[in-house]
Design a protein around this motif. Structure first.
Motif, mmCIF file in Angstrom:
data_model
loop_
_atom_site.group_PDB
_atom_site.id
_atom_site.type_symbol
_atom_site.label_atom_id
_atom_site.label_comp_id
_atom_site.label_asym_id
_atom_site.label_seq_id
_atom_site.Cartn_x
_atom_site.Cartn_y
_atom_site.Cartn_z
ATOM 1 N N PHE A 77 0.897 -1.176 0.000
ATOM 2 C CA PHE A 77 0.000 0.000 0.000
ATOM 3 C C PHE A 77 0.929 1.218 0.000
ATOM 4 C CE2 PHE A 77 0.859 -1.467 4.248
ATOM 5 C CZ PHE A 77 1.285 -0.318 4.914
ATOM 6 N N HIS B 92 -3.814 8.467 7.070
ATOM 7 C CA HIS B 92 -3.312 7.915 5.813
ATOM 8 C C HIS B 92 -2.501 8.948 5.039
ATOM 9 C CE1 HIS B 92 -6.112 4.154 5.445
ATOM 10 N NE2 HIS B 92 -5.146 4.024 6.316
ATOM 11 N N ASP C 60 4.369 3.834 8.432
ATOM 12 C CA ASP C 60 3.404 2.745 8.237
ATOM 13 C C ASP C 60 3.670 2.216 6.834
ATOM 14 O OD1 ASP C 60 1.247 1.077 7.848
ATOM 15 O OD2 ASP C 60 -0.241 2.497 8.616
ATOM 16 N N ASP D 126 2.240 -5.356 6.916
ATOM 17 C CA ASP D 126 1.671 -4.044 7.253
ATOM 18 C C ASP D 126 2.111 -3.674 8.665
ATOM 19 O OD1 ASP D 126 0.208 -1.764 7.546
ATOM 20 O OD2 ASP D 126 -1.754 -2.743 7.574
ATOM 21 N N HIS E 37 -7.173 -5.251 11.306
ATOM 22 C CA HIS E 37 -7.899 -5.784 10.149
ATOM 23 C C HIS E 37 -7.227 -7.082 9.747
ATOM 24 C CE1 HIS E 37 -4.501 -4.174 7.808
ATOM 25 N NE2 HIS E 37 -4.650 -3.063 8.491
ATOM 26 N N HIS F 206 -6.005 -5.003 3.641
ATOM 27 C CA HIS F 206 -7.233 -5.107 4.450
ATOM 28 C C HIS F 206 -7.946 -6.335 3.896
ATOM 29 C CE1 HIS F 206 -7.069 -0.474 5.185
ATOM 30 N NE2 HIS F 206 -6.158 -1.143 5.837
#
Ligand code: GLY
Ligand code: MN
Length: 435
Positions: A226, A240, A257, A268, A351, A358
């Protein structure tokens, strides 16, 4: 391909659940950038989970009733000119010999072959929304056969979403998935450790992003999982944030992150550190609350435990801590009931993690909270975010954001923290940053 038996087992389990009918999965297409360039191809998860096949515009058909050839692939055909530009294709022979399809065709024969498979089937299994252009083709066929059924009594008149079983299958990881996830989380961890070692005031956030992603790539990451988040100063409070354009200053906290993807499996991890290697007293106080919440939440992860208990536990620890610091006022239960803590902790504590960062999987089933079971993988990521303009908060705490995120595998007896190697205790972070 590696481990063909794993993919076969997955297809067989899906077909057992289907009983009859035809399942159709598309691999996805290459996405175009501006000026005709192409993005790197990444297959749609459900297709890849069932086939291990990594080429665009390919279609997997499963027909459990068709005993000799239940698994059919439609693939881009060999083509010397196209292969000169875009790389070697498996072709029909590769689909048969290397990917163990029972039958294979060039992808442009789908319109001819699929109706033959569908005309006697009773239902179609297809996930709508993964590839709208392809959905249109499937819906047209479905309408055609449903109408035909009205006149001749056979053909599909039911369209079923196979994610009902696929999501459940993907929620509990098999041995090969766990190997890939261990690799993804370990590469991710090394990226974080490298960034901690090289962190210093004066770097730009994008330079830290480059350090992290370089560390991922040289260890064999196939993608980033991501967009990498490198937030310094007040940017640590933006959940984010991924602009990554600010110069990191002395005295800042930096929140990273970031996760590597390995063979379509995601890591993650979030760590938060002082840019200069020493937490200020206020940063230390907030950090310790989040760390306590992270550890307490991980303590709630074991087979048979409800999947929402770790979030509840994290909230309790965070609220207790913020009351102690005078940032929240009042009684713990009331603050939780009224949601007053959400000003500082506004997201869930975890999550599912797998092929998607996710990942798929239920947390509730018909109103009942689900329970953890062995081989599920979740993130645990509590945080506290105090915006620079938060009202009624002592000035030393303003602009502090902390999140600590681990990837946790549910085992037979409890859980295993897959990201254990990345320091998170204050003393361990400070030691690593000073060596
Ligand atoms: N690490 C990004 C997210 O969990 O949303
Ligand atoms: Mn996450």
């Amino acid at each position: 391909m590696e481990r063909p038996e794993i993919y076969r087992e997955r297809r067989e389990r899906l077909m057992e659940w289907m009983g009859t009918g035809v399942a159709i999965f598309h691999s996805g297409s290459v996405l175009h950038m501006h000026s005709g360039s192409e993005h790197k191809f990444r297959p749609i998860n459900d297709f890849y989970y069932l086939t291990g096949f990594h080429e665009p515009d390919s279609i997997c058909i499963l027909t459990p009733e068709h005993e000799e050839r239940p698994y059919v692939l439609f693939v881009p055909p060999r083509d010397p000119e196209k292969e000169t530009w875009n790389g070697i294709r498996a072709g029909v022979d590769g689909a048969l010999n290397d990917y163990h399809a029972d039958a294979a065709y060039p992808q442009d024969q789908l319109d001819e072959e699929l109706p033959k498979l569908l005309e006697k089937a009773d239902k179609i299994f297809h996930v709508l929304g993964q590839n709208p252009g392809f959905d249109e083709r499937i819906l047209k066929l479905y309408q055609h056969f449903a109408a035909k059924r009205a006149s001749c009594g056979e053909g599909p008149n039911v369209l079923i979403d196979p994610r009902e079983i696929l999501n459940e299958m993907r929620l509990t990881k098999d041995v090969y998935e766990l190997e890939c996830l261990r690799r993804a989380t370990s590469i991710s961890g090394e990226g974080h450790i490298t960034a901690m070692q090289q962190m210093r005031p004066g770097l730009y956030e994008y330079e830290v992003q480059a350090i992290v992603e370089h560390a991922f790539q040289i260890r064999g990451a196939t993608e980033i999982a991501f967009p990498t988040i490198i937030g310094s100063g007040n940017n640590t409070t933006i959940l984010h944030y991924n602009t990554n354009s600010r110069k990191i200053e002395d005295g800042d906290l930096v929140l990273i992150d970031a996760g590597a993807e390995y063979r379509c499996y995601a890591g993650d991890i979030t760590r938060t550190m002082p840019a200069n290697g020493r937490f200020t007293p206020e940063q230390r106080a907030i950090y310790q609350i989040v760390l306590d919440a992270n550890l307490a939440a991980i303590g709630e992860i074991a087979p048979g435990k409800p999947v929402d208990s770790f979030h509840k536990r994290a909230i309790e620890v965070i609220v207790d801590g913020l009351i102690t610091l005078g940032i929240l006022e009042g009684e713990r239960d009331k603050i939780i009931e009224e949601g007053a803590y959400k000003k500082f902790y506004m997201h869930g504590t975890g999550h599912w993690l797998g092929m998607a960062v996710h990942d798929v999987g239920k947390k509730k089933n018909k109103g009942e909270t689900c329970e953890f079971a062995p081989n599920m993988v979740t993130t645990v990521e509590p945080g506290i975010y105090i915006a620079r303009d938060a009202e009624g908060v002592a000035s030393g705490y303003l602009g502090i954001g902390v999140r600590i995120e681990d990837n946790v595998l549910v085992t037979e007896t409890g859980c295993e923290v897959l990201t254990q190697s990345v320091p998170k205790a204050i003393a361990d972070i400070e030691t690593l940053m000073h060596n």
